[in-house]
Write a protein that holds these residues in place. Sequence first.
Motif: not given
Lengths: 114, 112
Positions: B30-58
Amino acid sequence: GESVGLHLPTLSVQEGDNSIINCAYSNSASDYFIWYKQESGKGPQFIIDIRSNMDKRQGQRVTVLLNKTVKHLSLQIAATQPGDSAVYFCAENNSGGSNYKLTFGKGTLLTVNP
Amino acid sequence: DTEVTQTPKHLVMGMTNKKSLKCEQHMGHRAMYWYKQKAKKPPELMFVYSYEKLSINESVPSRFSPECPNSSLLNLHLHALQPEDSALYLCASSQDRDSRQYFGPGTRLTVL
Protein backbone atom coordinates in the motif's frame (compact mmCIF):
# COMPACT_ATOMS: atom_id res chain seq x y z
CA GLY A 1 32.98 1.03 6.37
CA GLU A 2 30.46 3.88 6.10
CA SER A 3 31.57 7.39 6.94
CA VAL A 4 30.57 10.91 6.21
CA GLY A 5 32.66 12.19 3.34
CA LEU A 6 32.94 12.78 -0.38
CA HIS A 7 34.31 9.38 -1.38
CA LEU A 8 32.58 6.03 -1.43
CA PRO A 9 34.25 3.88 1.22
CA THR A 10 35.75 0.71 -0.19
CA LEU A 11 36.52 -2.72 1.16
CA SER A 12 38.59 -5.24 -0.74
CA VAL A 13 38.70 -8.88 0.39
CA GLN A 14 39.90 -12.22 -0.91
CA GLU A 15 37.39 -14.82 -1.98
CA GLY A 16 36.56 -17.06 0.95
CA ASP A 17 37.37 -14.46 3.59
CA ASN A 18 34.74 -12.94 5.88
CA SER A 19 33.70 -9.33 5.21
CA ILE A 20 32.52 -6.76 7.71
CA ILE A 21 30.82 -3.59 6.51
CA ASN A 22 30.10 -0.90 9.07
CA CYS A 23 27.51 1.84 9.27
CA ALA A 24 27.04 4.68 11.74
CA TYR A 25 23.45 5.87 11.84
CA SER A 26 22.33 9.27 12.91
CA ASN A 27 18.88 9.15 14.49
CA SER A 28 18.63 7.69 18.00
CA ALA A 29 14.87 7.29 17.42
CA SER A 30 15.42 4.94 14.47
CA ASP A 31 14.06 1.50 15.26
CA TYR A 32 14.23 -0.40 12.00
CA PHE A 33 17.34 -1.00 9.92
CA ILE A 34 17.91 -2.60 6.55
CA TRP A 35 20.95 -3.62 4.55
CA TYR A 36 20.71 -3.42 0.76
CA LYS A 37 23.09 -4.67 -1.91
CA GLN A 38 23.28 -2.79 -5.20
CA GLU A 39 25.08 -4.21 -8.19
CA SER A 40 26.11 -1.99 -11.06
CA GLY A 41 23.14 -0.94 -13.17
CA LYS A 42 20.57 -2.56 -10.87
CA GLY A 43 18.20 -1.49 -8.12
CA PRO A 44 18.98 -2.08 -4.44
CA GLN A 45 18.33 -5.65 -3.34
CA PHE A 46 17.19 -6.45 0.20
CA ILE A 47 19.70 -8.49 2.20
CA ILE A 48 18.62 -8.48 5.82
CA ASP A 49 16.82 -6.29 8.34
CA ILE A 50 16.76 -5.86 12.09
CA ARG A 51 14.52 -4.07 14.56
CA SER A 52 15.78 -2.20 17.57
CA ASN A 53 14.55 -4.80 20.04
CA MET A 54 17.26 -7.13 18.74
CA ASP A 55 21.04 -6.79 18.63
CA LYS A 56 21.81 -9.62 16.22
CA ARG A 57 20.08 -11.35 13.35
CA GLN A 58 21.38 -14.02 11.03
CA GLY A 59 20.51 -14.94 7.50
CA GLN A 60 22.11 -17.14 4.92
CA ARG A 61 25.84 -16.26 5.10
CA VAL A 62 24.99 -12.82 6.51
CA THR A 63 24.71 -11.47 10.03
CA VAL A 64 23.62 -8.00 11.08
CA LEU A 65 24.72 -6.58 14.42
CA LEU A 66 23.10 -3.55 16.02
CA ASN A 67 24.67 -1.50 18.81
CA LYS A 68 22.15 1.13 19.82
CA THR A 69 24.42 2.61 22.46
CA VAL A 70 26.86 3.91 19.89
CA LYS A 71 24.39 3.96 16.96
CA HIS A 72 26.34 1.44 14.95
CA LEU A 73 25.25 -1.24 12.54
CA SER A 74 27.39 -3.85 10.85
CA LEU A 75 26.92 -6.45 8.14
CA GLN A 76 29.04 -9.57 8.24
CA ILE A 77 29.30 -11.73 5.13
CA ALA A 78 30.77 -15.18 5.64
CA ALA A 79 32.92 -16.87 2.99
CA THR A 80 32.70 -13.91 0.63
CA GLN A 81 32.22 -14.79 -3.04
CA PRO A 82 32.91 -12.80 -6.23
CA GLY A 83 29.13 -12.44 -6.65
CA ASP A 84 29.07 -10.46 -3.42
CA SER A 85 30.94 -7.61 -5.13
CA ALA A 86 28.59 -4.62 -5.03
CA VAL A 87 27.81 -1.42 -3.15
CA TYR A 88 26.20 -2.05 0.24
CA PHE A 89 23.89 0.50 1.82
CA CYS A 90 22.53 0.58 5.33
CA ALA A 91 19.20 2.33 5.81
CA GLU A 92 17.38 3.47 8.94
CA ASN A 93 13.72 4.15 9.62
CA ASN A 94 11.79 5.63 12.52
CA SER A 95 8.58 3.64 12.41
CA GLY A 96 7.13 5.73 15.20
CA GLY A 97 7.39 8.80 13.07
CA SER A 98 4.66 10.06 10.82
CA ASN A 99 6.40 9.21 7.60
CA TYR A 100 7.70 6.33 5.58
CA LYS A 101 11.16 7.72 5.10
CA LEU A 102 14.17 5.46 4.85
CA THR A 103 17.44 7.31 5.35
CA PHE A 104 20.31 5.69 3.49
CA GLY A 105 23.95 5.68 4.49
CA LYS A 106 26.68 6.66 2.04
CA GLY A 107 27.35 3.10 0.89
CA THR A 108 30.43 0.88 0.88
CA LEU A 109 31.90 -0.66 -2.26
CA LEU A 110 32.87 -4.28 -1.64
CA THR A 111 35.31 -5.83 -4.09
CA VAL A 112 35.99 -9.56 -3.85
CA ASN A 113 39.24 -10.73 -5.42
CA PRO A 114 39.30 -14.29 -6.76
CA ASP B 1 5.48 -12.41 -6.99
CA THR B 2 7.98 -10.23 -5.09
CA GLU B 3 8.92 -8.04 -8.00
CA VAL B 4 8.70 -4.35 -8.74
CA THR B 5 8.87 -3.63 -12.45
CA GLN B 6 9.81 -0.37 -14.10
CA THR B 7 9.60 0.86 -17.68
CA PRO B 8 11.42 1.97 -19.65
CA LYS B 9 14.87 0.71 -18.65
CA HIS B 10 16.55 3.61 -20.40
CA LEU B 11 15.22 6.98 -21.50
CA VAL B 12 16.89 9.83 -23.36
CA MET B 13 14.94 13.05 -23.60
CA GLY B 14 15.43 16.66 -24.55
CA MET B 15 14.73 19.53 -22.20
CA THR B 16 11.45 20.36 -23.96
CA ASN B 17 10.10 16.81 -24.04
CA LYS B 18 7.36 15.30 -21.92
CA LYS B 19 7.80 11.69 -20.87
CA SER B 20 6.58 9.32 -18.16
CA LEU B 21 8.20 6.64 -16.07
CA LYS B 22 6.08 3.70 -14.98
CA CYS B 23 6.24 1.37 -12.00
CA GLU B 24 4.13 -1.65 -11.13
CA GLN B 25 3.89 -4.11 -8.24
CA HIS B 26 1.47 -6.94 -7.53
CA MET B 27 2.42 -7.69 -3.94
CA GLY B 28 -0.56 -5.85 -2.50
CA HIS B 29 1.73 -3.22 -1.03
CA ARG B 30 0.00 0.00 0.00
CA ALA B 31 3.04 2.28 -0.03
CA MET B 32 4.98 3.18 -3.16
CA TYR B 33 8.02 5.40 -3.55
CA TRP B 34 10.07 7.30 -6.10
CA TYR B 35 13.80 7.77 -5.52
CA LYS B 36 16.49 9.52 -7.51
CA GLN B 37 20.01 8.13 -7.48
CA LYS B 38 23.10 9.81 -8.86
CA ALA B 39 26.27 7.85 -9.55
CA LYS B 40 28.14 6.64 -6.44
CA LYS B 41 25.48 8.15 -4.18
CA PRO B 42 22.68 6.62 -2.10
CA PRO B 43 19.06 6.81 -3.28
CA GLU B 44 17.33 10.08 -2.41
CA LEU B 45 13.63 9.98 -1.63
CA MET B 46 11.41 12.07 -3.89
CA PHE B 47 7.79 11.04 -3.25
CA VAL B 48 5.81 8.60 -1.12
CA TYR B 49 2.30 7.39 -1.86
CA SER B 50 0.33 5.71 0.89
CA TYR B 51 -3.01 4.13 0.02
CA GLU B 52 -2.87 5.93 -3.32
CA LYS B 53 -2.52 9.34 -1.70
CA LEU B 54 0.59 11.49 -1.83
CA SER B 55 2.09 11.28 1.64
CA ILE B 56 5.50 12.86 1.19
CA ASN B 57 6.95 15.27 -1.34
CA GLU B 58 10.59 15.94 -0.51
CA SER B 59 10.55 19.45 -2.00
CA VAL B 60 10.88 18.07 -5.51
CA PRO B 61 10.67 20.61 -8.39
CA SER B 62 7.33 20.75 -10.15
CA ARG B 63 8.86 19.49 -13.39
CA PHE B 64 8.49 16.08 -11.72
CA SER B 65 4.85 15.12 -11.26
CA PRO B 66 3.90 11.82 -9.59
CA GLU B 67 0.66 9.98 -10.12
CA CYS B 68 -0.80 6.87 -8.51
CA PRO B 69 -3.68 5.62 -10.71
CA ASN B 70 -4.33 2.59 -8.50
CA SER B 71 -2.73 0.56 -5.74
CA SER B 72 -0.47 -1.33 -8.16
CA LEU B 73 0.75 1.47 -10.40
CA LEU B 74 2.92 4.51 -9.91
CA ASN B 75 3.90 6.99 -12.60
CA LEU B 76 6.37 9.84 -12.70
CA HIS B 77 5.59 12.47 -15.33
CA LEU B 78 8.55 14.48 -16.57
CA HIS B 79 8.43 17.87 -18.28
CA ALA B 80 11.03 20.53 -19.02
CA LEU B 81 13.81 18.64 -17.27
CA GLN B 82 17.36 19.88 -16.92
CA PRO B 83 20.59 17.99 -17.70
CA GLU B 84 21.28 17.75 -13.96
CA ASP B 85 18.14 15.65 -13.64
CA SER B 86 19.95 12.82 -15.41
CA ALA B 87 20.06 9.93 -12.93
CA LEU B 88 18.74 6.48 -12.11
CA TYR B 89 15.11 6.74 -11.02
CA LEU B 90 14.08 3.97 -8.68
CA CYS B 91 10.61 2.87 -7.69
CA ALA B 92 9.99 0.91 -4.49
CA SER B 93 7.04 -0.49 -2.59
CA SER B 94 6.37 -1.74 0.93
CA GLN B 95 3.54 -3.36 2.81
CA ASP B 96 3.36 -0.46 5.21
CA ARG B 97 5.55 2.25 6.60
CA ASP B 98 7.83 0.20 8.81
CA SER B 99 8.47 -2.77 6.59
CA ARG B 100 11.10 -3.52 4.00
CA GLN B 101 11.01 -1.66 0.75
CA TYR B 102 11.33 -3.65 -2.45
CA PHE B 103 13.08 -1.81 -5.25
CA GLY B 104 12.64 -2.05 -8.98
CA PRO B 105 15.57 -2.13 -11.40
CA GLY B 106 15.29 1.57 -12.14
CA THR B 107 15.04 3.76 -15.23
CA ARG B 108 18.30 5.29 -16.42
CA LEU B 109 17.33 8.81 -17.52
CA THR B 110 19.54 11.05 -19.63
CA VAL B 111 18.46 14.64 -20.29
CA LEU B 112 20.18 16.31 -23.23
